[in-house]
Design a protein around this motif. Structure first.
Motif, PDB file in Angstrom:
ATOM      1  N   SER A  52      71.039  62.113 -20.372  1.00 54.87           N
ATOM      2  CA  SER A  52      72.356  61.831 -20.915  1.00 54.87           C
ATOM      3  C   SER A  52      73.420  61.832 -19.817  1.00 54.87           C
ATOM      4  CB  SER A  52      72.694  62.902 -21.959  1.00 54.87           C
ATOM      5  OG  SER A  52      73.212  62.304 -23.088  1.00 54.87           O
ATOM      6  N   GLY A  53      73.329  62.802 -18.921  1.00 54.25           N
ATOM      7  CA  GLY A  53      74.265  62.854 -17.806  1.00 54.25           C
ATOM      8  C   GLY A  53      75.635  63.357 -18.208  1.00 54.25           C
ATOM      9  N   GLY A  54      76.636  63.026 -17.409  1.00 52.03           N
ATOM     10  CA  GLY A  54      77.991  63.451 -17.722  1.00 52.03           C
ATOM     11  C   GLY A  54      78.444  64.623 -16.880  1.00 52.03           C
ATOM     12  N   SER A  55      77.481  65.334 -16.259  1.00 52.90           N
ATOM     13  CA  SER A  55      77.868  66.411 -15.365  1.00 52.90           C
ATOM     14  C   SER A  55      76.996  66.342 -14.117  1.00 52.90           C
ATOM     15  CB  SER A  55      77.711  67.766 -16.058  1.00 52.90           C
ATOM     16  OG  SER A  55      76.463  67.809 -16.696  1.00 52.90           O
ATOM     17  N   ARG A  67      66.260  58.652 -13.520  1.00 51.01           N
ATOM     18  CA  ARG A  67      66.545  59.882 -14.259  1.00 51.01           C
ATOM     19  C   ARG A  67      65.585  60.061 -15.424  1.00 51.01           C
ATOM     20  NH1 ARG A  67      72.900  58.964 -14.810  1.00 51.01           N
ATOM     21  NH2 ARG A  67      72.562  60.036 -16.778  1.00 51.01           N
ATOM     22  N   VAL A  68      65.318  58.944 -16.135  1.00 44.55           N
ATOM     23  CA  VAL A  68      64.367  59.026 -17.253  1.00 44.55           C
ATOM     24  C   VAL A  68      62.993  59.414 -16.728  1.00 44.55           C
ATOM     25  CG1 VAL A  68      63.331  57.761 -19.143  1.00 44.55           C
ATOM     26  CG2 VAL A  68      65.668  57.262 -18.479  1.00 44.55           C
ATOM     27  N   ASN A  69      62.558  58.737 -15.645  1.00 47.27           N
ATOM     28  CA  ASN A  69      61.242  59.043 -15.083  1.00 47.27           C
ATOM     29  C   ASN A  69      61.149  60.498 -14.671  1.00 47.27           C
ATOM     30  OD1 ASN A  69      60.621  56.422 -15.408  1.00 47.27           O
ATOM     31  ND2 ASN A  69      61.115  55.825 -13.309  1.00 47.27           N
ATOM     32  N   LEU A  70      62.196  60.973 -13.979  1.00 45.07           N
ATOM     33  CA  LEU A  70      62.210  62.353 -13.496  1.00 45.07           C
ATOM     34  C   LEU A  70      62.056  63.321 -14.664  1.00 45.07           C
ATOM     35  CD1 LEU A  70      62.748  64.135 -10.950  1.00 45.07           C
ATOM     36  CD2 LEU A  70      65.089  64.305 -11.785  1.00 45.07           C
ATOM     37  N   THR A  71      62.834  63.072 -15.741  1.00 42.57           N
ATOM     38  CA  THR A  71      62.775  63.964 -16.897  1.00 42.57           C
ATOM     39  C   THR A  71      61.377  63.990 -17.495  1.00 42.57           C
ATOM     40  OG1 THR A  71      64.983  63.180 -17.329  1.00 42.57           O
ATOM     41  CG2 THR A  71      63.992  64.579 -18.981  1.00 42.57           C
ATOM     42  N   PHE A  72      60.778  62.814 -17.607  1.00 42.82           N
ATOM     43  CA  PHE A  72      59.436  62.763 -18.204  1.00 42.82           C
ATOM     44  C   PHE A  72      58.443  63.547 -17.362  1.00 42.82           C
ATOM     45  CE2 PHE A  72      58.894  60.201 -21.934  1.00 42.82           C
ATOM     46  CZ  PHE A  72      60.146  59.686 -22.098  1.00 42.82           C
ATOM     47  N   VAL A  88      76.240  59.801 -14.099  1.00 46.13           N
ATOM     48  CA  VAL A  88      77.021  58.977 -15.017  1.00 46.13           C
ATOM     49  C   VAL A  88      76.575  59.245 -16.444  1.00 46.13           C
ATOM     50  CG1 VAL A  88      77.852  56.649 -15.442  1.00 46.13           C
ATOM     51  CG2 VAL A  88      76.889  57.252 -13.212  1.00 46.13           C
ATOM     52  N   TRP A  89      77.523  59.299 -17.354  1.00 49.22           N
ATOM     53  CA  TRP A  89      77.201  59.487 -18.773  1.00 49.22           C
ATOM     54  C   TRP A  89      76.571  58.208 -19.332  1.00 49.22           C
ATOM     55  CZ3 TRP A  89      76.893  62.934 -22.625  1.00 49.22           C
ATOM     56  CH2 TRP A  89      76.935  62.453 -23.944  1.00 49.22           C
ATOM     57  N   PHE A 101      61.974  46.632 -21.848  1.00 51.57           N
ATOM     58  CA  PHE A 101      60.995  47.115 -22.825  1.00 51.57           C
ATOM     59  C   PHE A 101      60.690  48.585 -22.614  1.00 51.57           C
ATOM     60  CE2 PHE A 101      59.111  42.613 -23.154  1.00 51.57           C
ATOM     61  CZ  PHE A 101      60.102  42.280 -24.042  1.00 51.57           C
ATOM     62  N   MET A 102      60.802  49.055 -21.380  1.00 53.53           N
ATOM     63  CA  MET A 102      60.476  50.452 -21.115  1.00 53.53           C
ATOM     64  C   MET A 102      61.686  51.360 -21.329  1.00 53.53           C
ATOM     65  SD  MET A 102      57.354  50.775 -20.390  1.00 53.53           S
ATOM     66  CE  MET A 102      56.683  49.364 -21.228  1.00 53.53           C
ATOM     67  N   TYR A 103      62.876  50.919 -20.888  1.00 49.16           N
ATOM     68  CA  TYR A 103      64.031  51.819 -20.893  1.00 49.16           C
ATOM     69  C   TYR A 103      65.166  51.351 -21.796  1.00 49.16           C
ATOM     70  CZ  TYR A 103      61.626  53.381 -16.707  1.00 49.16           C
ATOM     71  OH  TYR A 103      60.693  53.843 -15.851  1.00 49.16           O
ATOM     72  N   GLY A 104      64.999  50.264 -22.511  1.00 48.62           N
ATOM     73  CA  GLY A 104      66.076  49.784 -23.358  1.00 48.62           C
ATOM     74  C   GLY A 104      67.251  49.313 -22.531  1.00 48.62           C
ATOM     75  N   MET A 105      68.471  49.640 -22.973  1.00 50.33           N
ATOM     76  CA  MET A 105      69.672  49.191 -22.272  1.00 50.33           C
ATOM     77  C   MET A 105      70.116  50.179 -21.198  1.00 50.33           C
ATOM     78  SD  MET A 105      70.271  46.348 -23.227  1.00 50.33           S
ATOM     79  CE  MET A 105      69.905  45.205 -24.524  1.00 50.33           C
ATOM     80  N   TYR A 106      69.249  51.115 -20.893  1.00 52.17           N
ATOM     81  CA  TYR A 106      69.575  52.123 -19.881  1.00 52.17           C
ATOM     82  C   TYR A 106      69.808  51.411 -18.549  1.00 52.17           C
ATOM     83  CZ  TYR A 106      69.471  57.026 -18.517  1.00 52.17           C
ATOM     84  OH  TYR A 106      69.817  58.284 -18.122  1.00 52.17           O
ATOM     85  N   PRO A 107      70.922  51.724 -17.854  1.00 55.14           N
ATOM     86  CA  PRO A 107      71.234  50.967 -16.625  1.00 55.14           C
ATOM     87  C   PRO A 107      70.102  51.044 -15.602  1.00 55.14           C
ATOM     88  CG  PRO A 107      72.950  52.587 -17.159  1.00 55.14           C
ATOM     89  CD  PRO A 107      71.946  52.676 -18.232  1.00 55.14           C
TER      90      PRO A 107
END
Lengths: 381, 426
Positions: B204-207, B157-162, B211-212, B145-151
């Motif tokens: 998003s990642g990738g670099s 990473r999401v928390n850090l960005t926020f 992970v992307w 519910f919080m992150y969707g299908m995000y692994p």
């Protein structure tokens, strides 16, 4: 100086032309690549899909234009019912917020704060997927008011069966026209001779007795068709006769009404609060009765404050009714921008028509309300 | 005195005050207790009354009770304030009693379902045995519910960005005085770019060895925040330009802004999202692919910009003409006048209006399900169809409702405070 005026306009024009040109060119190219040709000819072809709930005759053999009409009527139906109910509820709650009674006041503001701060889509889902799913199955449903059944498949109510309905309908219109002219006559008489006719009671009498007369002499007759339960097989039941109101319509109307009424209630409260106390006292001091004070002094002024923002709410309700697509109520978006587009693949035409329709509805409502607003606005000399 | 004798229900005389009080309280409590027993113990203590009024007995008893204790200037403080607040007339008394009965009818079952009979412990459907809500469901699905299908492993990473974005946002408040002038530039231009870079590289990642994660996997409440944050930040400058354009006296600029605003305000958001999903790709050169999330943000931005423009126009109109005249008499041109005199004042006026627009924006984000992006409400609908967890839609909607309510209510209170604060300035 001239350049200062012309240059920005030229740039704007150029920008608009460039954007539109770019889009049109790409659209032409893309449609050409997919073998589609821009045009509205597809509206005349057979739609060959079914619609669950329709106010007019419709099945798969009708055209896309007919399917569009079905969707439009369904949208208008929800908007119409929603606007009426939300106005009634909103007016009551708005007045209740100003009640001297502590409990009433707090209940009203609790209701407003609760329902306006939850997304409408969530409310629609709640009513449709959670609340209405808790209703009994067809065979277990208790009878309400000796005639109706509230079941998981919707509300089954008695349906009116009219004979010579058009006669009845014409009489109602005729009665309204007569009342219109009567009210004008009464007003003129009051202005000229100072006599007050009991306008309200005479109008009410005309409105009730004229249509009633048609039952006696016009050959109009009304009977009711009651829903009767019938067992189809071991565990499947159905209702024969009566009127079926699908749960999608109920959930949608409920959510739209409860959500929009909170905003209307706030408008009503602001409108009434916006009238100075002195107005009331002045009106009372020249000998008007409390009813007259409300009708002739408070309401005309309060309405002036209430109507413009409430018009916005009506528009919002109409636009929000497009959320119907989320619970598969066959409104304009679901039928036309959903199913019809999947079948024909004509994205540009169909989304264009859908948007144009909503724009037209919005413009119509705001024109109507502007006209009314102008009529009741202060005429400053 | 003689009139009082006939008025059997009105014990105004001082001598009868206590009798009236006792009788009133008695009637009132009989009404309430009758209702309580009827509802929760299936007992009817007023069965001897005729059937026709049986249903209404609690109401009637309550109103009679309140009528009896309606004594003016009784001298008892509690009674006086009670009479003044909920018991001024019989009609008011009836309404009060109805509301009290409604609370008795509704509150205990609600509390039972929400808390007392609810299940909190466990991690599977079988743990839910009581008749109440199954909060285990929310617990198990919380990450979804919080992150969707995000692994799961990458959610930091999401928390850090926020947190980073919040820090950058707060930085504006602590900026040194001499940088204050560039604050609006920072919020309108630099912050969006920083946030975009952060989200692009971290979420998003990738670099950098991350992970992307494709945008289709983003979701839940974090997506709600992301979409509304970017839409708000982008719609603000656009709305400002449109508002200025609408008030311009150059006809082409004026009418193109006007038709732009009226167009977006006249159509529902859901059709705009449809447009971004199916119509927009047709307008781009063949082969160009624009990410779903970006398309959605663009669509919502254009839509909300029209509303923001109207809010800002309100602020511009509220400024007295003298401000314009004064600026012009100093020899300022159009842009200098607006940037240094008009906009700073007008924008301060419209902050509450902007907050309301943002509120509407947050409440609109669940609609992005039509293009297949699943934020909180979308995730709920997905979880509900999971065969292992059938039949918990009620819990899900209540949970989402509480979260949205807390966000929206606190924001609307905040905007009301702002409104009061700025009202006194003028």
């Amino acid at each position: 100086m001239k350049l200062k005026k012309i240059l920005p306009q030229l740039l704007t024009l150029l920008f608009i032309i460039l954007v539109f040109g770019f889009f049109t060119m790409n659209a032409q190219e893309n449609m050409g690549a997919r073998g589609l040709e821009f045009g509205f000819g597809f509206l005349k072809t057979q739609a060959s899909f079914d619609i669950q709930f329709s106010l007019i005759d419709y099945d798969g053999s009708h055209t896309y234009a007919r399917a569009y009409l079905v969707g439009l009527l369904n949208t208008l139906l929800v908007a119409f019912i929603g606007i009426i109910l939300a106005t009634l509820l909103g007016a009551v709650v708005g007045v209740a917020r100003l009640s001297p009674n502590y409990l009433i006041r707090k209940t009203a503001s609790f209701y407003i704060e609760f329902f306006r701060n939850i997304p409408l889509l969530l409310q629609i889902f709640f009513w449709y997927f959670a609340a209405l799913r808790a209703l009994p199955m067809l065979e277990d449903a208790p009878m309400l008011l000796n005639s109706s059944f509230m079941t998981i498949k919707g509300l089954y109510a008695p349906a009116p069966i009219w004979t010579n309905f058009d006669v009845f309908f014409t009489t109602i219109i005729a009665a309204m026209i007569i009342i219109f002219f009567f009210v004008r006559y009464a007003k003129k008489k009051q202005e000229q001779e100072g006599k007050r006719l009991p306008v309200f009671f005479i109008s009410l009498a005309i409105f009730i007795f004229l249509p009633l007369l048609t039952f006696l002499i016009g050959g109009v007759d009304l009977s009711w068709s009651y829903p009767v339960i019938r067992q189809m097989s071991q565990s499947s039941y159905t209702f024969d006769g009566g009127l079926k109101i699908p749960p999608e319509l109920i959930a949608l109307t409920l959510a739209l009404t409860l959500y929009t009424a909170t905003f209307i209630a706030e408008n009503v409260r602001a409108g009434i609060q916006g009238i100075g106390k002195g107005q009331k006292e002045a009106a009372a001091s020249i000998g008007l009765t409390p009813n007259q004070v409300l009708k002739l002094v408070i309401m005309p002024q309060a309405l002036r404050i209430i109507i413009p923002p409430t018009t916005n709410q009506y528009l919002n309700l109409t636009k929000n009714s497009s959320l119907a697509a989320a619970i598969a109520y066959p409104d304009l978006v679901l039928v036309f921008a959903g199913t019809a587009m999947m079948q024909t693949g004509r994205a540009i035409e169909i989304v264009g028509i859908t948007m144009a329709t909503y724009l037209t509805i919005s413009l119509c409502i705001s024109l109507l309300m502007n006209w009314y607003n102008k009529r009741i606005a202060i005429q400053e000399k | 005195m003689s009139i009082n004798k006939f008025n059997i229900l009105k014990f105004n005389h001082h001598k009868n005050r206590n009798i009236s009080l006792i009788l009133g309280v008695l009637f009132f409590s009989v009404g309430i207790i009758d209702f309580y027993l009827n509802n929760y113990f299936d007992k009817n203590i007023t069965y001897f009354l005729p059937r026709i009024i049986n249903f209404f007995t609690p109401l009637i008893f309550g109103v009679i009770g309140l009528h009896l204790i309606r004594i003016e200037f009784s001298g008892i403080k509690i009674l006086d304030s009670l009479n003044k607040n909920i018991n001024t007339t019989n009609f008011n008394a009836a309404l009060s009693v109805s509301i009290i009965l409604l609370i008795i009818f509704g509150l205990p079952p609600l509390l039972n379902w929400l808390i007392l009979d609810a299940n909190f412990a466990g991690d599977s459907k079988e743990a839910c045995t009581g008749g109440g809500a199954c909060w285990v469901y929310i617990k198990v699905w919380f990450n979804r519910f919080m992150y969707g299908m995000y692994p799961n492993a990458e959610q930091w990473r999401v928390n850090l960005t926020f947190i980073a974005v919040l820090v950058f946002m707060a930085a504006g408040f602590f900026a040194p005085i001499r940088l204050r002038n560039y604050l609006s530039l920072y919020y309108v231009l630099i912050l969006p770019i920083i946030s975009f870079i952060l989200i692009y590289f971290i979420v998003s990642g990738g670099s950098f060895g991350l992970v992307w994660v494709e945008t289709g996997a983003w979701g839940g409440l974090s997506l709600t925040f992301m979409v509304s944050f970017f839409s708000l930040i982008f719609c603000f400058p656009l709305g400002m330009m449109l508002a200025l354009g609408r008030r311009s006296n150059l006809p082409i600029v004026k009418y193109s802004s006007l038709s732009f605003i009226e167009f977006w305000r006249g159509v529902p958001l859901i059709t705009v999202l449809f447009m971004s999903a199916v119509m927009f790709p047709m307008f781009l050169p063949d082969g160009t692919y624009v990410d779903k999330l970006i398309r959605v943000v663009v669509a919502i931005t254009l839509f909300e910009a029209a509303y923001t423009a109207e809010v800002i126009r309100g602020g511009l109109q509220a400024l007295p003409r003298g401000q314009y005249d004064a600026a012009k008499s100093l020899g300022m041109g159009y842009w200098r006048m607006h940037v240094f005199v008009i906009l700073p004042q007008a924008l301060k006026l419209v902050i509450p209006g902007i907050a309301n627009t943002f509120l509407a924006l947050i409440k609109d984000t669940p609609l992005i399900f039509v293009v297949g992006l699943l934020e909180l409400v979308g995730m709920l609908n997905l979880a509900k169809t999971n065969p292992k967890w059938l039949g918990f839609s009620m819990e899900g909607y209540v949970f989402a409702g509480i979260i949205f309510w807390i966000i929206c209510y606190s924001m609307s209170k905040y905007s009301q405070n702002l409104e009061l604060k700025y009202k006194t300035d003028r």
